[in-house]
Design an enzyme around this catalytic site. Structure first.
Site, PDB file in Angstrom:
ATOM      1  N   TYR A 141       0.834  -1.187   0.000  1.00  0.00           N
ATOM      2  CA  TYR A 141       0.000   0.000   0.000  1.00  0.00           C
ATOM      3  C   TYR A 141       0.877   1.248   0.000  1.00  0.00           C
ATOM      4  O   TYR A 141       1.425   1.620   1.039  1.00  0.00           O
ATOM      5  CB  TYR A 141      -0.916   0.003   1.239  1.00  0.00           C
ATOM      6  CG  TYR A 141      -2.014  -1.041   1.224  1.00  0.00           C
ATOM      7  CD1 TYR A 141      -2.406  -1.659   0.042  1.00  0.00           C
ATOM      8  CD2 TYR A 141      -2.678  -1.402   2.385  1.00  0.00           C
ATOM      9  CE1 TYR A 141      -3.415  -2.615   0.035  1.00  0.00           C
ATOM     10  CE2 TYR A 141      -3.700  -2.352   2.380  1.00  0.00           C
ATOM     11  CZ  TYR A 141      -4.059  -2.951   1.190  1.00  0.00           C
ATOM     12  OH  TYR A 141      -5.067  -3.895   1.171  1.00  0.00           O
ATOM     13  N   LYS A 174      -0.898  -7.936  -2.997  1.00  0.00           N
ATOM     14  CA  LYS A 174      -2.260  -7.431  -2.889  1.00  0.00           C
ATOM     15  C   LYS A 174      -2.192  -5.925  -3.139  1.00  0.00           C
ATOM     16  O   LYS A 174      -1.522  -5.198  -2.395  1.00  0.00           O
ATOM     17  CB  LYS A 174      -2.747  -7.729  -1.476  1.00  0.00           C
ATOM     18  CG  LYS A 174      -4.164  -7.373  -1.196  1.00  0.00           C
ATOM     19  CD  LYS A 174      -4.585  -8.057   0.102  1.00  0.00           C
ATOM     20  CE  LYS A 174      -6.024  -7.785   0.373  1.00  0.00           C
ATOM     21  NZ  LYS A 174      -6.258  -6.792   1.379  1.00  0.00           N
TER      22      LYS A 174
END
Ligand code: FBP
Length: 255
Positions: A138, A169
């Site tokens: 992220y 992810k």
């Protein structure tokens, strides 16, 4: 290390439930605040993996669905440049039955070097114990102006490949073409789209998922858009149709 245990027909839908630490119980209602509800949902909804922190795994994990143990995390009570340090050992994750460890790297944070270093160590330990290492990448912090911009998401994907993640992810960019570049940048690291806050409608969310799959993603890791749904099992079934059966949004919604 192989992600095979988390895949069916080469695809996977992972149920994320670490928000209690990351966001606090404001994400929850009377029903989904109970981790047992999520464990049952993971099994009944045929999820290919469930993501827990150590405390939930110790008290609620039932081994019916492959476990991804998040080994770092942080609360959202601290402001400033984000950092999430390791809070569970890889050995403990293995004892709890995890088939993979999960670790969040806030790329772009002033503290990213801490997380890159920790992930490097954790990935080696996980592989030595035959577990996969999944990186939540992220981009976040002062330096990051738009975390869904094409070049930022593609960079996140590439970081995953570079640091040895078996799967990465990342957030969806918003369109197939740009996400395709992110998937390409991830090389042999499998790409899972991150769910995000509950989309305005079910169809909006399904379209994002379809877009990510069409761009080459292996699947998604989703939390709020499933267990905040008024009918989580229905949403689980729709995701199975889209991701595993590879149907279009329209086809998935039929009958
Ligand atoms: P959601 O589908 O609910 O967004 O879950 C995915 C996830 O990566 C969780 O694993 C994690 O707790 C959360 O998103 C982090 O959210 P944030 O973007 O607020 O840090």
């Amino acid at each position: 290390m192989s992600m095979e245990v988390f895949l069916r027909e080469g695809r996977g839908v992972l149920l994320a439930y670490d928000q209690g630490l990351e966001h606090g119980p404001t994400d929850f209602d009377e029903r989904n605040v109970d981790p047992s509800f999520i464990m049952k949902l993971a099994a009944a909804g045929r999820f290919n993996g469930v993501v827990f922190q150590k405390g939930l795994a110790e008290k609620y994990y039932e081994r019916r669905v492959p476990l991804i143990l998040k080994v770092n995390g942080k609360t959202n009570l601290v402001k400033g440049e984000p950092v999430a340090r390791q809070i569970c050992s890889v050995k403990r994750a293995s004892e709890l039955g995890a088939k993979a460890v999960g670790y969040t790297i806030y790329a772009g944070s002033a503290h990213e070097s801490i997380m890159l270093e920790e992930f490097g160590r954790i990935q080696e330990q996980a592989h030595a114990l035959k577990m996969a290492a999944i990186a939540w990448i992220y981009p976040r912090g002062e330096a990051i102006k738009n975390d869904t911009a094409l070049e930022i998401v593609a960079y996140a994907a590439r970081i995953g490949l570079e640091v040895g993640a078996d799967a990465v992810k990342i957030k969806y960019t918003g369109d197939v073409e740009s996400f395709r570049w992110a998937v390409k940048s991830a090389g042999k690291a499998k790409v899972f789209m991150s769910g995000g806050p509950k989309a305005p409608t079910e169809v909006d969310f399904l379209k994002q998922v379809r877009g990510a799959l069409d761009a080459g993603a292996t699947g998604l890791a989703v939390g709020r858009n499933v267990w905040q749904s008024s009918d989580p099992l229905k949403m689980a079934r729709l995701l199975q149709r889209l991701v595993i059966e590879n149907l279009s949004v329209e086809e998935a919604l039929q009958n």
